[in-house]
Motif scaffolding. Structure first.
Motif, PDB file in Angstrom:
ATOM      1  N   LYS A  80       3.471  -6.718   1.440  1.00  0.00           N
ATOM      2  CA  LYS A  80       2.357  -7.153   2.271  1.00  0.00           C
ATOM      3  C   LYS A  80       1.510  -8.156   1.512  1.00  0.00           C
ATOM      4  O   LYS A  80       1.113  -7.905   0.390  1.00  0.00           O
ATOM      5  CB  LYS A  80       1.506  -5.955   2.685  1.00  0.00           C
ATOM      6  CG  LYS A  80       0.384  -6.300   3.657  1.00  0.00           C
ATOM      7  CD  LYS A  80      -0.329  -5.041   4.129  1.00  0.00           C
ATOM      8  CE  LYS A  80      -1.422  -5.376   5.147  1.00  0.00           C
ATOM      9  NZ  LYS A  80      -2.118  -4.171   5.631  1.00  0.00           N
ATOM     10  N   ASN A  81       1.252  -9.285   2.115  1.00  0.00           N
ATOM     11  CA  ASN A  81       0.376 -10.289   1.525  1.00  0.00           C
ATOM     12  C   ASN A  81      -0.935 -10.312   2.297  1.00  0.00           C
ATOM     13  O   ASN A  81      -0.954 -10.633   3.489  1.00  0.00           O
ATOM     14  CB  ASN A  81       1.031 -11.675   1.577  1.00  0.00           C
ATOM     15  CG  ASN A  81       2.215 -11.761   0.647  1.00  0.00           C
ATOM     16  OD1 ASN A  81       2.089 -11.466  -0.528  1.00  0.00           O
ATOM     17  ND2 ASN A  81       3.366 -12.139   1.184  1.00  0.00           N
ATOM     18  N   ASN A 117       4.729 -13.171  -6.345  1.00  0.00           N
ATOM     19  CA  ASN A 117       3.886 -12.320  -5.507  1.00  0.00           C
ATOM     20  C   ASN A 117       2.740 -13.100  -4.866  1.00  0.00           C
ATOM     21  O   ASN A 117       1.734 -12.521  -4.449  1.00  0.00           O
ATOM     22  CB  ASN A 117       3.348 -11.156  -6.330  1.00  0.00           C
ATOM     23  CG  ASN A 117       4.435 -10.136  -6.627  1.00  0.00           C
ATOM     24  OD1 ASN A 117       4.893  -9.446  -5.729  1.00  0.00           O
ATOM     25  ND2 ASN A 117       4.866 -10.041  -7.866  1.00  0.00           N
ATOM     26  N   SER A 143      -2.021  -7.821  -5.117  1.00  0.00           N
ATOM     27  CA  SER A 143      -2.222  -8.107  -3.698  1.00  0.00           C
ATOM     28  C   SER A 143      -3.695  -8.254  -3.345  1.00  0.00           C
ATOM     29  O   SER A 143      -4.044  -8.908  -2.356  1.00  0.00           O
ATOM     30  CB  SER A 143      -1.593  -7.003  -2.843  1.00  0.00           C
ATOM     31  OG  SER A 143      -2.319  -5.791  -2.970  1.00  0.00           O
ATOM     32  N   LYS A 150      -9.007 -10.180   0.324  1.00  0.00           N
ATOM     33  CA  LYS A 150      -8.824  -9.919  -1.103  1.00  0.00           C
ATOM     34  C   LYS A 150     -10.163  -9.502  -1.732  1.00  0.00           C
ATOM     35  O   LYS A 150     -11.212 -10.087  -1.439  1.00  0.00           O
ATOM     36  CB  LYS A 150      -8.244 -11.147  -1.795  1.00  0.00           C
ATOM     37  CG  LYS A 150      -6.786 -11.391  -1.395  1.00  0.00           C
ATOM     38  CD  LYS A 150      -6.199 -12.574  -2.095  1.00  0.00           C
ATOM     39  CE  LYS A 150      -4.755 -12.798  -1.656  1.00  0.00           C
ATOM     40  NZ  LYS A 150      -3.836 -11.840  -2.255  1.00  0.00           N
ATOM     41  N   LEU A 188       5.894  -8.259  -3.291  1.00  0.00           N
ATOM     42  CA  LEU A 188       4.971  -7.566  -2.411  1.00  0.00           C
ATOM     43  C   LEU A 188       5.489  -7.499  -0.978  1.00  0.00           C
ATOM     44  O   LEU A 188       5.961  -8.484  -0.427  1.00  0.00           O
ATOM     45  CB  LEU A 188       3.628  -8.298  -2.393  1.00  0.00           C
ATOM     46  CG  LEU A 188       2.790  -8.227  -3.663  1.00  0.00           C
ATOM     47  CD1 LEU A 188       1.570  -9.104  -3.485  1.00  0.00           C
ATOM     48  CD2 LEU A 188       2.377  -6.814  -3.960  1.00  0.00           C
ATOM     49  N   HIS A 209      -0.483  -3.496  -6.429  1.00  0.00           N
ATOM     50  CA  HIS A 209      -1.680  -3.348  -5.592  1.00  0.00           C
ATOM     51  C   HIS A 209      -2.789  -4.283  -6.069  1.00  0.00           C
ATOM     52  O   HIS A 209      -3.409  -4.988  -5.258  1.00  0.00           O
ATOM     53  CB  HIS A 209      -2.174  -1.904  -5.637  1.00  0.00           C
ATOM     54  CG  HIS A 209      -3.502  -1.715  -4.954  1.00  0.00           C
ATOM     55  ND1 HIS A 209      -3.652  -1.805  -3.582  1.00  0.00           N
ATOM     56  CD2 HIS A 209      -4.737  -1.472  -5.467  1.00  0.00           C
ATOM     57  CE1 HIS A 209      -4.924  -1.624  -3.274  1.00  0.00           C
ATOM     58  NE2 HIS A 209      -5.609  -1.420  -4.397  1.00  0.00           N
TER      59      HIS A 209
END
Length: 350
Positions: free
Chosen positions: A176-177, A282, A255, A183, A174, A252
């Motif tokens: 972007k985390n 990830n 993430s 989330k 990923l 996606h």
């Protein structure tokens, strides 16, 4: 100085609706990234691989092999013959696919004109007297085995390297985390949905709760698909997305999830699992049933394992402090993979 060529080969190249499913494509991508600065890396596989790699990176084999008939086995042998000709004098790494057939191909058609390594996840290739008999004629043509543990390595009686099935390569994961608070889902279940993954049991356990769950992937059978749709109908806390999950959507959903649930049963619980590494690489901690496939989760404290699904109490893990502890352990675990990468590069030599 001219680089040698390294071929990471899938002799079966199973075709599922025009896609190559399973661990084969991610593993080939991993080898590209790890060895790209040392060798020219080619992906050897049937026509199905055109949908995953650029033509310049491909070494196309004649057939996609989706069955187990004698004709299918002959096509696998012909793929092997084509590979041995194209890779003469170079380096070959064989992915584990239709193991007995490709060992037969080595015994019959390979003349040790290359450096050849095989990836093995189990002792499948030497499990019976007939398989051991065939392997005797191939053994001296193989330079080494890449495997997940010493037990598998020793079964083949040749030099071996014991490393995890997947190695962490930073740009694979990923970009972007998202923070814990951003989330959307508490838990995700992603990828092919088969009986051995225990998805139905998870839905029955967590439906009609306040935990937000995303389930996305292709059911193995129409029966499983129908049962999923019935169970998830009118469930406000569960989103069900049936169908092939492409890489962008897969990443996606990862993430956007705090945890992944892997409720492995039967054969799945006994073997290694690429999905586990996908989650960890990830930065998604794992909740799952205690089994061989999830041993690393327990060993490195990368999530939580239960004996039985009824022991799983989600409230305990949906505390941010608990989540942060698992994330820190994941970062430490990924650092270990720098050593594994160096070991693999030292093991595979021209």
């Amino acid at each position: 100085m001219i680089k040698k060529n390294l071929f990471i080969a899938d002799l079966r190249s199973h075709n599922s609706n025009g896609k190559r499913t399973g661990h084969y494509v991610p593993l080939a991508e991993m080898y590209q990234k790890i060895f790209g600065d040392t060798y020219d890396v080619f992906i050897a596989g049937g026509p199905v691989y055109r949908s995953h790699f650029k033509e310049k990176d491909l070494c196309l084999l004649p057939y996609n092999v989706s069955g187990t008939s004698l004709r299918d086995k002959w096509h696998t042998l012909k793929n092997a013959i084509a590979l041995f000709k194209m890779a003469k004098g170079e380096i070959i790494v064989l992915q584990q696919a239709t193991v007995v057939t490709y060992i037969l191909a080595l015994a019959l058609f390979y003349r040790r004109t290359s450096k050849l390594y095989m990836i093995q996840y189990s002792d499948e290739g030497v499990r019976t007297w007939l398989r051991r008999f065939i392997y005797r004629f191939a053994r001296n043509k193989i330079d080494g085995t890449i495997c997940p543990n010493d037990k598998v390595g020793k079964a083949y009686g040749i030099p071996y390297l014991s490393i995890p099935d997947y190695l962490y390569v930073e740009d694979k994961c990923l970009e972007k985390n998202f923070s814990y608070k951003k989330k959307i889902y508490d838990f995700c279940i992603l990828g092919r949905i088969s009986p051995e993954k225990g998805v139905i049991d998870v839905i029955k356990y967590l439906k009609d709760t306040d935990y937000k769950i995303i389930i996305a992937g292709q059911p193995q059978t129409s029966e499983i698909e129908n049962e999923l749709e019935v169970l998830c109908k009118n469930q406000k806390n569960i989103i069900l997305e049936i169908g092939y999950l492409d890489n962008d959507k897969y990443l996606h959903y990862l993430s956007m999830s705090k945890y992944c649930i892997l409720n492995y049963l039967g054969e799945y619980s006994l073997r290694s699992s690429g999905v586990v590494y996908d989650m960890i690489f990830n930065n998604v901690p794992v909740v799952g049933r205690k089994c061989t496939a999830l041993q690393l989760i327990k060993e490195y404290e990368l999530g939580y394992l239960y004996e039985d699904l009824s022991d799983f109490c989600p409230n305990e893990f949906l505390k941010e402090s608990k989540y942060d502890k698992y994330i820190q352990n994941i970062y430490k675990y990924k650092e270990k993979h720098k050593l594994y990468v160096q070991q693999l590069k030292s093991f595979i030599k021209s």
